[in-house]
Design an enzyme around this catalytic site. Structure first.
Site, mmCIF file in Angstrom:
data_model
loop_
_atom_site.group_PDB
_atom_site.id
_atom_site.type_symbol
_atom_site.label_atom_id
_atom_site.label_comp_id
_atom_site.label_asym_id
_atom_site.label_seq_id
_atom_site.Cartn_x
_atom_site.Cartn_y
_atom_site.Cartn_z
ATOM 1 N N TYR A 139 1.596 4.340 36.643
ATOM 2 C CA TYR A 139 1.093 3.026 36.233
ATOM 3 C C TYR A 139 1.506 2.715 34.799
ATOM 4 O O TYR A 139 1.964 1.608 34.496
ATOM 5 C CB TYR A 139 -0.433 3.008 36.361
ATOM 6 N N SER A 180 -9.030 -13.138 42.055
ATOM 7 C CA SER A 180 -10.159 -12.457 41.412
ATOM 8 C C SER A 180 -9.713 -11.956 40.043
ATOM 9 O O SER A 180 -8.529 -12.048 39.687
ATOM 10 C CB SER A 180 -10.639 -11.269 42.261
ATOM 11 N N GLY A 181 -10.669 -11.424 39.276
ATOM 12 C CA GLY A 181 -10.355 -10.737 38.026
ATOM 13 C C GLY A 181 -9.646 -11.565 36.977
ATOM 14 O O GLY A 181 -9.913 -12.764 36.797
ATOM 15 N N THR A 202 0.057 -15.144 39.773
ATOM 16 C CA THR A 202 0.011 -14.198 40.874
ATOM 17 C C THR A 202 -1.228 -13.309 40.742
ATOM 18 O O THR A 202 -1.694 -13.026 39.643
ATOM 19 C CB THR A 202 1.285 -13.338 40.935
ATOM 20 N N GLY A 203 -1.766 -12.915 41.888
ATOM 21 C CA GLY A 203 -2.974 -12.096 41.861
ATOM 22 C C GLY A 203 -4.147 -12.808 41.224
ATOM 23 O O GLY A 203 -4.862 -12.231 40.401
ATOM 24 N N SER A 204 -4.370 -14.063 41.617
ATOM 25 C CA SER A 204 -5.400 -14.861 40.929
ATOM 26 C C SER A 204 -6.605 -15.182 41.801
ATOM 27 O O SER A 204 -7.364 -16.107 41.506
ATOM 28 C CB SER A 204 -4.793 -16.160 40.389
#
Length: 258
Positions: free
Chosen positions: A147, A17-18, A13-15
């Site tokens: 966070y 970028s970064g 997940t969230g792949s």
């Protein structure tokens, strides 16, 4: 070294970028069938095309988005919960609403994917779930309290999930990065260098910035590929005996004997 993940289907997940992109690229290079996830269609599809992967688009902060991603991903053997967000808000500005929103994005989003994908792993008798956590889960700072707390929740849920999955062939673990050097971070540090007297050449700037902001034994920022390597290990059969563990990749920034 062959990590023996060829043919395993992996959703990161969230792949787009970064860190997530680095993980997706390494697992794809190792032969895994990768699903690249993101909310930005253009960026996500570009990464997926570049590495020969499938793109899954959706906002995991919503049930509908999680459903769309799970449908696009199909049967998954490896789930890496990397997607999340952070800011630089301190205690005075961290409203209850911000805490709730951050918890939903950083914690509940991963839980949504666990509920949708892990039962299939259990039925098939093999699987890997990796949470991307961080040192702030164990040694929080004053800034970003909301966070910090979500990282601690990720670590905690990973251990609870490991206990739930005992004896099923599915493992649950955490990779905890330290301060990682992204392009934006490098640009920021170069811009700050003159006012902090960090020097003019990048090696000197990096070393001095680390001393000021994130002291560690290695004396530099981590690289995304180094996090990807730790995740790939936990996704491989070489980590069959690793359960409920936190693998810190932080240059020794966290001082602990546990």
């Amino acid at each position: 070294m062959d990590l023996q993940v060829k043919g395993r289907r992996a959703l990161i997940t969230g792949s787009s970028s970064g860190l997530g992109e680095a993980i997706a690229r390494l697992l794809a290079a190792e032969g895994a069938d990768v699903v690249v996830h993101g909310r930005d269609v253009t960026r996500t599809e570009a990464v997926a095309k570049d590495i020969g992967a499938v793109a899954a688009i959706g906002d995991l902060a919503t049930d509908a988005g999680a459903d769309a991603v799970a449908t696009a991903a199909g049967e998954i053997d490896i789930l890496v919960n990397n997607a999340g967000a952070y800011d630089t808000v301190g205690w005075p500005e961290s409203s209850a609403e911000l805490w709730q929103r951050t918890y939903n994005v950083n914690v509940v989003s991963g839980i949504r994917m666990i509920h949708r994908l892990v039962p299939g792993m259990r039925d098939r008798g093999w699987g890997r779930v990796v949470q991307i956590g961080g040192g702030l889960a164990m040694q929080p700072m004053a800034m970003q309290p909301h966070y910090n707390a979500t990282l601690a929740a990720r670590h905690n849920l990973a251990v609870s999930l490991a206990r739930e999955l005992a004896g099923t062939g599915v493992t649950s673990n955490v990779v905890a990065p330290g301060a990682i050097l992204a392009d934006a971070t490098r640009d920021l540090l170069i811009g700050l260098a003159p006012s902090h007297d960090w020097g003019t050449e990048w090696p000197e700037i990096e070393a001095n910035a680390v001393k000021s902001f994130v002291p560690n034994d290695i004396g530099r920022f981590g690289r995304p590929d180094e996090i990807a390597g730790a995740v790939a290990y936990l996704c491989s059969p070489y980590a069959d005996y690793v359960s409920g563990a936190t693998l810190r990749v932080d240059g020794g920034a966290i001082r602990s004997v546990a």
